[in-house]
Design an enzyme around this catalytic site. Sequence first.
Site, PDB file in Angstrom:
ATOM      1  N   SER A 125      -6.385 -11.445  32.760  1.00  0.00           N
ATOM      2  CA  SER A 125      -7.804 -11.772  32.607  1.00  0.00           C
ATOM      3  C   SER A 125      -8.173 -11.901  31.139  1.00  0.00           C
ATOM      4  O   SER A 125      -7.578 -11.243  30.277  1.00  0.00           O
ATOM      5  CB  SER A 125      -8.645 -10.648  33.238  1.00  0.00           C
ATOM      6  OG  SER A 125      -9.985 -10.746  32.834  1.00  0.00           O
ATOM      7  N   TYR A 150     -10.396  -0.962  34.201  1.00  0.00           N
ATOM      8  CA  TYR A 150      -9.948  -2.251  34.770  1.00  0.00           C
ATOM      9  C   TYR A 150      -9.288  -3.080  33.670  1.00  0.00           C
ATOM     10  O   TYR A 150      -8.174  -3.568  33.826  1.00  0.00           O
ATOM     11  CB  TYR A 150     -11.139  -3.012  35.378  1.00  0.00           C
ATOM     12  CG  TYR A 150     -10.847  -4.483  35.534  1.00  0.00           C
ATOM     13  CD1 TYR A 150     -11.343  -5.419  34.618  1.00  0.00           C
ATOM     14  CD2 TYR A 150     -10.028  -4.948  36.558  1.00  0.00           C
ATOM     15  CE1 TYR A 150     -11.050  -6.760  34.736  1.00  0.00           C
ATOM     16  CE2 TYR A 150      -9.726  -6.296  36.677  1.00  0.00           C
ATOM     17  CZ  TYR A 150     -10.238  -7.197  35.752  1.00  0.00           C
ATOM     18  OH  TYR A 150      -9.935  -8.535  35.855  1.00  0.00           O
ATOM     19  N   LYS A 154      -5.160  -4.412  32.898  1.00  0.00           N
ATOM     20  CA  LYS A 154      -4.674  -5.781  32.631  1.00  0.00           C
ATOM     21  C   LYS A 154      -3.831  -5.782  31.352  1.00  0.00           C
ATOM     22  O   LYS A 154      -2.765  -6.411  31.293  1.00  0.00           O
ATOM     23  CB  LYS A 154      -5.845  -6.753  32.509  1.00  0.00           C
ATOM     24  CG  LYS A 154      -6.542  -7.044  33.834  1.00  0.00           C
ATOM     25  CD  LYS A 154      -5.562  -7.553  34.894  1.00  0.00           C
ATOM     26  CE  LYS A 154      -6.221  -7.793  36.231  1.00  0.00           C
ATOM     27  NZ  LYS A 154      -5.247  -8.147  37.281  1.00  0.00           N
TER      28      LYS A 154
HETATM   29  C1  WQD Z   1     -20.980 -12.568  33.550  1.00  0.00           C
HETATM   30  C2  WQD Z   1     -22.275 -12.582  32.731  1.00  0.00           C
HETATM   31  C3  WQD Z   1     -23.382 -10.472  32.581  1.00  0.00           C
HETATM   32  C4  WQD Z   1     -24.494 -10.080  36.752  1.00  0.00           C
HETATM   33  C5  WQD Z   1     -15.823  -9.652  34.744  1.00  0.00           C
HETATM   34  C6  WQD Z   1     -14.457  -9.132  34.375  1.00  0.00           C
HETATM   35  C7  WQD Z   1     -13.462 -10.263  34.409  1.00  0.00           C
HETATM   36  C8  WQD Z   1     -13.481 -10.880  35.761  1.00  0.00           C
HETATM   37  C9  WQD Z   1     -14.885 -11.389  36.098  1.00  0.00           C
HETATM   38  C10 WQD Z   1     -12.242 -10.221  37.686  1.00  0.00           C
HETATM   39  C11 WQD Z   1     -22.419 -11.360  31.827  1.00  0.00           C
HETATM   40  C12 WQD Z   1     -24.242 -11.500  33.319  1.00  0.00           C
HETATM   41  C13 WQD Z   1     -23.966 -10.565  35.569  1.00  0.00           C
HETATM   42  C14 WQD Z   1     -25.902  -9.999  36.918  1.00  0.00           C
HETATM   43  C15 WQD Z   1     -26.184 -10.893  34.716  1.00  0.00           C
HETATM   44  N1  WQD Z   1     -13.064  -9.913  36.706  1.00  0.00           N
HETATM   45  N2  WQD Z   1     -24.802 -10.958  34.573  1.00  0.00           N
HETATM   46  N3  WQD Z   1     -26.705 -10.419  35.884  1.00  0.00           N
HETATM   47  O1  WQD Z   1     -18.373  -9.363  33.119  1.00  0.00           O
HETATM   48  O2  WQD Z   1     -17.880 -11.771  32.342  1.00  0.00           O
HETATM   49  O3  WQD Z   1     -16.228 -10.583  33.779  1.00  0.00           O
HETATM   50  O4  WQD Z   1     -15.786 -10.273  36.013  1.00  0.00           O
HETATM   51  O5  WQD Z   1     -11.751 -11.268  37.939  1.00  0.00           O
HETATM   52  O6  WQD Z   1     -12.176  -9.751  34.139  1.00  0.00           O
HETATM   53  O7  WQD Z   1     -14.489  -8.630  33.060  1.00  0.00           O
HETATM   54  O8  WQD Z   1     -18.398 -11.308  34.750  1.00  0.00           O
HETATM   55  O9  WQD Z   1     -20.026 -12.131  36.395  1.00  0.00           O
HETATM   56  O10 WQD Z   1     -20.007  -9.641  35.826  1.00  0.00           O
HETATM   57  O11 WQD Z   1     -20.882 -11.284  34.169  1.00  0.00           O
HETATM   58  O12 WQD Z   1     -26.932 -11.247  33.788  1.00  0.00           O
HETATM   59  O13 WQD Z   1     -26.458  -9.567  37.983  1.00  0.00           O
HETATM   60  O14 WQD Z   1     -23.363 -12.562  33.633  1.00  0.00           O
HETATM   61  O15 WQD Z   1     -24.200  -9.704  31.709  1.00  0.00           O
HETATM   62  O16 WQD Z   1     -23.027 -11.765  30.627  1.00  0.00           O
HETATM   63  P1  WQD Z   1     -17.801 -10.712  33.385  1.00  0.00           P
HETATM   64  P2  WQD Z   1     -19.852 -11.063  35.371  1.00  0.00           P
END
Ligand code: WQD
Length: 337
Positions: A125, A150, A154
């Site tokens: 990731s 997590y 990785k």
């Molecule tokens: C994306 C953006 C949040 C939810 C993680 C893991 C990565 C992969 C994907 C597994 C951020 C914003 C989110 C919400 C929001 N994991 N957000 N409101 O954190 O980039 O990646 O998940 O495959 O390894 O690190 O993904 O979708 O959680 O967040 O504003 O209700 O959306 O702050 O900026 P992330 P995410």
Amino acid sequence: MRIVLTGAAGFIGSHTLVVLQELGHEVIAIDDFSNSEPHIPGRIFQITGKEAEWMELDIAQPGLLKNALRNRLPIDGIIHFAAFKAVEESVHNPLKYYRNNLYGLVEVLDCMRELNIPKLVFSSSCTVYGNPDELPVTEQAPFRPAVSPYGETKQMGERILMDTLKAHPELQACILRYFNPIGAHPSGLIGELCRGVPSNLIPYLTQTAIGKRERLRIFGNDYSTPDGTCIRDFIHVCDLADAHVRALNYLDSPKENPGIFNVGTGKGVSVQEAVDTFNSIWGKSLPVEYVSRRAGDVEQIWSDTQKIERDLGWSAKRSLADALADAWRWEQTLAGH
Ligand code: WQD
């Protein structure tokens, strides 16, 4: 080829199983269904019309995988998806993540070594990069201290793999560093399954649109980005599935071992832009609330895709709008629409 998929009933695993079967490969699909639903194999059959050989087992249990595969040889390769991936849960329950994600990988590698299974594609990731110094981020960028167990699993997983390849050069592996997988199969039959409240953006967004959630909270709009919200590289899960097939083919004559590749679109998209794009598809305006930043969030990251384009001949074909439309169709299927 005869390919084993661990985590085959999961989000990326199920979409990759579809592609492999459509290409005529024989697949042994393994999952413990701890993070999936029993109806997924039937949905995949509805899409491909082909039977995979399903095995329900916890690969982290010592020796289980080896015993299951011993009589199914020869096996050309393993794509190892099986891992827990909820960042927040890993903070509260680190041992669940270290056991499942690391014991599972060790069992896969031990099984390959002992049963002479030559090829491995490992799911990693972009989280290994943390907040990169330079953007777009290349595969040469250094690991940054992980902000969650997590993320640790990785980084440690990649190191375990590298050390194993040094000791057993007869194994060939690719490490695929996923950016943000989103979307669903266009049939609407498979997609991202979320148990409880989704932590990821797009499932929470579509659940808000369908009425399961009151509003989408946007975590921070005071970042030093053009619109103040975080920037990510959102990649369609079907493009991501295609990349795994390319990685298997690459392992027939790898330039390096392991071959390490960023799998993203190469385009940065802000949270606000993702919401605006969804609204233009949906034809309505999503209720959002701008709240404080979420601990551990990377401000902005997107991939440099030159290496995967050059060495695997792969690039993302589907747009953000395609992914959001497919995710929305999947949400409606889940709601029985
Ligand atoms: C994306 C953006 C949040 C939810 C993680 C893991 C990565 C992969 C994907 C597994 C951020 C914003 C989110 C919400 C929001 N994991 N957000 N409101 O954190 O980039 O990646 O998940 O495959 O390894 O690190 O993904 O979708 O959680 O967040 O504003 O209700 O959306 O702050 O900026 P992330 P995410």
